[in-house]
Design an enzyme around this catalytic site. Structure first.
Site, PDB file in Angstrom:
ATOM      1  N   LYS A 190      75.876  32.675  78.705  1.00 55.19           N
ATOM      2  CA  LYS A 190      75.111  33.422  77.702  1.00 55.19           C
ATOM      3  C   LYS A 190      74.519  32.438  76.697  1.00 55.19           C
ATOM      4  O   LYS A 190      75.237  31.869  75.875  1.00 55.19           O
ATOM      5  CB  LYS A 190      76.014  34.414  76.950  1.00 55.19           C
ATOM      6  CG  LYS A 190      75.223  35.225  75.940  1.00 55.19           C
ATOM      7  CD  LYS A 190      76.060  35.535  74.719  1.00 55.19           C
ATOM      8  CE  LYS A 190      75.265  36.046  73.557  1.00 55.19           C
ATOM      9  NZ  LYS A 190      74.125  35.242  73.140  1.00 55.19           N
ATOM     10  N   VAL A 247      83.180  33.926  64.856  1.00 48.86           N
ATOM     11  CA  VAL A 247      82.951  34.551  66.170  1.00 48.86           C
ATOM     12  C   VAL A 247      83.992  34.054  67.173  1.00 48.86           C
ATOM     13  O   VAL A 247      84.464  34.825  68.021  1.00 48.86           O
ATOM     14  CB  VAL A 247      81.506  34.308  66.664  1.00 48.86           C
ATOM     15  CG1 VAL A 247      81.321  34.849  68.069  1.00 48.86           C
ATOM     16  CG2 VAL A 247      80.504  34.956  65.727  1.00 48.86           C
ATOM     17  N   GLU A 266      85.133  25.656  70.654  1.00 50.48           N
ATOM     18  CA  GLU A 266      84.534  24.514  69.941  1.00 50.48           C
ATOM     19  C   GLU A 266      83.842  25.112  68.724  1.00 50.48           C
ATOM     20  O   GLU A 266      82.795  25.737  68.852  1.00 50.48           O
ATOM     21  CB  GLU A 266      83.492  23.817  70.823  1.00 50.48           C
ATOM     22  CG  GLU A 266      84.023  23.250  72.107  1.00 50.48           C
ATOM     23  CD  GLU A 266      84.702  21.910  71.899  1.00 50.48           C
ATOM     24  OE1 GLU A 266      84.383  21.211  70.932  1.00 50.48           O
ATOM     25  OE2 GLU A 266      85.578  21.580  72.709  1.00 50.48           O
ATOM     26  N   CYS A 300      77.587  20.462  64.435  1.00 54.71           N
ATOM     27  CA  CYS A 300      78.968  20.840  64.115  1.00 54.71           C
ATOM     28  C   CYS A 300      79.737  19.682  63.498  1.00 54.71           C
ATOM     29  O   CYS A 300      80.616  19.879  62.679  1.00 54.71           O
ATOM     30  CB  CYS A 300      79.676  21.314  65.382  1.00 54.71           C
ATOM     31  SG  CYS A 300      79.550  20.124  66.724  1.00 54.71           S
ATOM     32  N   GLU A 397      81.113  25.372  55.808  1.00 52.32           N
ATOM     33  CA  GLU A 397      80.114  24.738  56.657  1.00 52.32           C
ATOM     34  C   GLU A 397      78.736  25.302  56.325  1.00 52.32           C
ATOM     35  O   GLU A 397      78.557  26.516  56.284  1.00 52.32           O
ATOM     36  CB  GLU A 397      80.446  25.024  58.127  1.00 52.32           C
ATOM     37  CG  GLU A 397      79.472  24.348  59.069  1.00 52.32           C
ATOM     38  CD  GLU A 397      79.759  24.650  60.538  1.00 52.32           C
ATOM     39  OE1 GLU A 397      79.971  25.816  60.866  1.00 52.32           O
ATOM     40  OE2 GLU A 397      79.762  23.696  61.331  1.00 52.32           O
TER      41      GLU A 397
HETATM   42  P1  NAD Z   1      77.633  31.930  66.445  1.00 50.88           P
HETATM   43  O1  NAD Z   1      79.101  31.929  66.412  1.00 50.88           O
HETATM   44  O2  NAD Z   1      76.905  32.857  65.568  1.00 50.88           O
HETATM   45  O3  NAD Z   1      77.098  32.229  67.914  1.00 50.88           O
HETATM   46  C1  NAD Z   1      77.496  31.450  69.025  1.00 50.88           C
HETATM   47  C2  NAD Z   1      77.300  32.270  70.275  1.00 50.88           C
HETATM   48  O4  NAD Z   1      78.205  33.368  70.228  1.00 50.88           O
HETATM   49  C3  NAD Z   1      75.903  32.875  70.420  1.00 50.88           C
HETATM   50  O5  NAD Z   1      75.521  32.852  71.787  1.00 50.88           O
HETATM   51  C4  NAD Z   1      76.113  34.297  69.945  1.00 50.88           C
HETATM   52  O6  NAD Z   1      75.202  35.222  70.479  1.00 50.88           O
HETATM   53  C5  NAD Z   1      77.525  34.581  70.456  1.00 50.88           C
HETATM   54  N1  NAD Z   1      78.219  35.665  69.759  1.00 50.88           N
HETATM   55  C6  NAD Z   1      77.967  36.205  68.546  1.00 50.88           C
HETATM   56  N2  NAD Z   1      78.810  37.222  68.288  1.00 50.88           N
HETATM   57  C7  NAD Z   1      79.639  37.325  69.353  1.00 50.88           C
HETATM   58  C8  NAD Z   1      80.735  38.164  69.683  1.00 50.88           C
HETATM   59  N3  NAD Z   1      81.162  39.113  68.854  1.00 50.88           N
HETATM   60  N4  NAD Z   1      81.375  37.969  70.858  1.00 50.88           N
HETATM   61  C9  NAD Z   1      80.985  36.984  71.701  1.00 50.88           C
HETATM   62  N5  NAD Z   1      79.927  36.172  71.455  1.00 50.88           N
HETATM   63  C10 NAD Z   1      79.268  36.331  70.292  1.00 50.88           C
HETATM   64  O7  NAD Z   1      77.210  30.410  66.201  1.00 50.88           O
HETATM   65  P2  NAD Z   1      75.766  29.839  66.075  1.00 50.88           P
HETATM   66  O8  NAD Z   1      75.218  30.299  64.766  1.00 50.88           O
HETATM   67  O9  NAD Z   1      74.988  30.111  67.314  1.00 50.88           O
HETATM   68  O10 NAD Z   1      76.048  28.268  66.054  1.00 50.88           O
HETATM   69  C11 NAD Z   1      76.429  27.609  64.898  1.00 50.88           C
HETATM   70  C12 NAD Z   1      77.925  27.384  64.885  1.00 50.88           C
HETATM   71  O11 NAD Z   1      78.326  26.712  66.078  1.00 50.88           O
HETATM   72  C13 NAD Z   1      78.371  26.498  63.760  1.00 50.88           C
HETATM   73  O12 NAD Z   1      79.524  27.008  63.155  1.00 50.88           O
HETATM   74  C14 NAD Z   1      78.679  25.180  64.452  1.00 50.88           C
HETATM   75  O13 NAD Z   1      79.594  24.365  63.782  1.00 50.88           O
HETATM   76  C15 NAD Z   1      79.194  25.638  65.751  1.00 50.88           C
HETATM   77  N6  NAD Z   1      79.089  24.557  66.745  1.00 50.88           N
HETATM   78  C16 NAD Z   1      80.235  23.908  67.123  1.00 50.88           C
HETATM   79  C17 NAD Z   1      80.170  22.853  68.029  1.00 50.88           C
HETATM   80  C18 NAD Z   1      81.405  22.110  68.466  1.00 50.88           C
HETATM   81  O14 NAD Z   1      81.319  21.353  69.433  1.00 50.88           O
HETATM   82  N7  NAD Z   1      82.528  22.256  67.824  1.00 50.88           N
HETATM   83  C19 NAD Z   1      78.932  22.482  68.559  1.00 50.88           C
HETATM   84  C20 NAD Z   1      77.804  23.172  68.146  1.00 50.88           C
HETATM   85  C21 NAD Z   1      77.903  24.224  67.242  1.00 50.88           C
END
Ligand code: NAD
Length: 499
Positions: A190, A247, A266, A300, A397
């Site tokens: 997804k 999430v 992650e 991240c 963050e």
């Molecule tokens: P997000 O948590 O909003 O969304 C991530 C994914 O989860 C998207 O595909 C989204 O559609 C999906 N999602 C949203 N609600 C959901 C639910 N209830 N159930 C299942 N899936 C759901 O994150 P974002 O805004 O897309 O990305 C930014 C975040 O990602 C930041 O917090 C960043 O630190 C983190 N990030 C972490 C790493 C790492 O390696 N640790 C790498 C990149 C980004």
């Protein structure tokens, strides 16, 4: 932009070839035939209308992945055969680097040069790295305490769900899909609703490479529908998630109350970047800027709490200010640009609101922090000083171009303050003193510590969090562990009647 019957569409700069769901090797409309728009964050224009999947589409995709796992060739073929297909996939990624990089720019506001010359090449190299592992997955011979001989098999876990964020779609796809493929798993991916286009293009390339139908399926859509359906699905055997901590928690809950599938998370970070008095100041300034402003701060691992020892604080700050002011904001296709638009409107508004919050809490905004240009989600990179540990901008963050500088006196003090965070993703330490470097590296509670460098992420280095930055490791051979399970097979050595 015009829509076409085959699901492609054309934006001003580029033809978008793939906008439907990718299930069982075919691009298909969603069952509901609903669609959503994806926007170029530099222009705020719609670049494509994409099929919107729902729970019922996830069911169809899982069925395809299940069939491919239970009866298809992928888990059964030799590691060598899987390796060859994965290497072909990697070559196709390289051959299509211009298309992929363009999609990353228009869908996510990333800079064309760094994506073309860095992120797409490291994505293809990630496929090559794990292709090399595909024929080396093996178990152990066991020395049992009785007259039994035994060995272990490391078998693919089954159908995997991958939920990925928007900040680096191609690279995130590679870090999850490559080890899963090497292990013999099948999967449902997804992409983020903000950036589906690169992942769909990669799915198309996987088919050209010879990945059998049903092994990789892509369901576009929103988190509350598609993401939730994946994490709670009874027929998905494991989930890997990259995204926000909030999430991540709901993904884990859904996995727990459905079929107890293992998850790897992650998540976010608030990483310290610690500069000691004896550090190379120019290098430290450069790394502080890159570690916060690369990819518009949408990283991240951003070193967003820059701790500077008091002896060099003022000189560091003035050099930092000069560099931040020179960080050119503009068109992501222009090679002179260092800073593009935030990925999406919500993120743009969130970053601006964090900056306002920082000002209200009493931090000093040295430069930037304002919207930039007439259109697009551009923000001038912001630099704050006089930041204290209790301020929201030092705790939460931001995931945007905001640098906060905090002054410290001693090693003990900075270790304590660096660890006052719910996160534990990464840390940077700048010092010429090996004893200080060793002390701090061991004391910091984070999944990676980079000494005299920053964001030293590599396909051979395990990456993941401590504390609320998640658990599980991606990259490195450790990543295979998400996708394999261990079976013990035992037989008697002699004919022992009591067995
Ligand atoms: P997000 O948590 O909003 O969304 C991530 C994914 O989860 C998207 O595909 C989204 O559609 C999906 N999602 C949203 N609600 C959901 C639910 N209830 N159930 C299942 N899936 C759901 O994150 P974002 O805004 O897309 O990305 C930014 C975040 O990602 C930041 O917090 C960043 O630190 C983190 N990030 C972490 C790493 C790492 O390696 N640790 C790498 C990149 C980004």
């Amino acid at each position: 932009m015009s829509s076409r019957a085959n699901g492609s569409s054309k934006c001003a700069t580029h033809e978008i070839k793939f906008t439907k769901l990718f299930i069982n090797g075919q691009f298909v409309n969603s069952i509901s035939r609903n669609t959503f728009d994806t926007i170029d964050p530099a222009t705020e224009e719609v670049i494509a209308t994409v099929s919107e999947g729902k729970k019922e589409d996830v069911d169809v995709a899982v069925k395809a992945a299940r069939e491919a796992f239970d009866n298809g060739p992928w888990p059964r073929m030799s590691g060598e055969a899987r390796r060859k297909i994965m290497l072909k996939f990697a070559d196709l990624i390289d051959e299509n680097v211009d298309d992929l990089a363009t999609l990353e720019v228009i869908d996510g506001g990333k800079l064309f040069g760094p994506v073309k010359f860095f992120e797409i090449p490291i994505s293809s190299e990630t496929f090559r790295y794990f292709a090399g592992a595909a024929d080396k997955i093996r178990g152990a011979t066991l020395k049992m305490s009785s007259n039994i001989q035994a060995y272990t098999l490391r078998e693919p876990i089954g159908v995997v769900g991958h939920i990925i964020p928007w900040n680096s779609p191609a690279y995130m796809f590679a870090t999850k899909v490559a080890p899963a493929l090497a292990s013999g798993c099948t999967m449902v991916v997804k992409p983020s609703e903000h950036t589906p286009l690169t992942v769909l293009f990669l799915a198309h390339l996987s088919k050209l490479a010879g990945v059998p139908d049903g092994v990789i399926n892509v369901v576009n859509g929103f988190g509350e529908t598609v993401g939730a359906a994946i994490s709670s699905h009874m027929d998905i055997d494991a989930v890997t998630f990259t995204g926000s901590t909030e999430v991540g928690r709901s993904v884990m809950q859904a996995a727990a109350i459905s079929n107890l599938k293992p998850v790897s998370l992650e998540l976010g970070g608030k990483s310290p970047f610690i500069v000691f008095d004896d550090a190379d100041v120019d290098k430290a300034v450069e790394l502080a800027v890159l570690g916060n402003l690369m990819n518009k701060g949408e990283m991240c691992v951003a070193g967003s709490r820059v701790f500077v020892q008091e002896g060099i604080h003022d000189v560091f700050l003035s050099k930092l200010e000069a560099m931040v002011k020179g960080w050119a904001t503009g068109d992501p296709f222009d090679p002179a640009t260092r800073h593009g638009p935030q990925n999406n409107k919500q993120q743009y508004e969130k970053v601006l609101s964090c900056i306002e919050h920082g000002k209200k809490e009493g931090a000093t905004l040295v430069t930037g922090g304002r919207p930039f240009g007439e259109k697009g989600y551009f923000i001038e990179p912001a630099l704050f000083t006089n930041v204290t540990d209790d301020m929201t901008i030092a705790k939460e963050e931001i995931f945007g171009p905001v640098i906060t500088v905090l002054k410290f006196k001693t090693v003990e003090e900075v270790i304590k303050r660096a660890n006052i965070t719910k996160y534990g993703l990464a840390a940077g330490v700048m010092t010429k003193n090996i004893d200080v470097a060793n002390t701090v590296s061991r004391a910091i509670r984070a999944g990676a510590v980079w000494v005299n460098c920053f964001i030293a992420i590599d396909r051979d280095a395990p990456h993941g969090g401590y504390k609320m930055s998640g658990f599980g490791r991606e990259q490195g051979l450790e990543a295979l562990e998400h996708y394999l399970q261990v079976k013990t097979v035992a037989t008697p050595i002699y004919n022992t009647p009591w067995l």
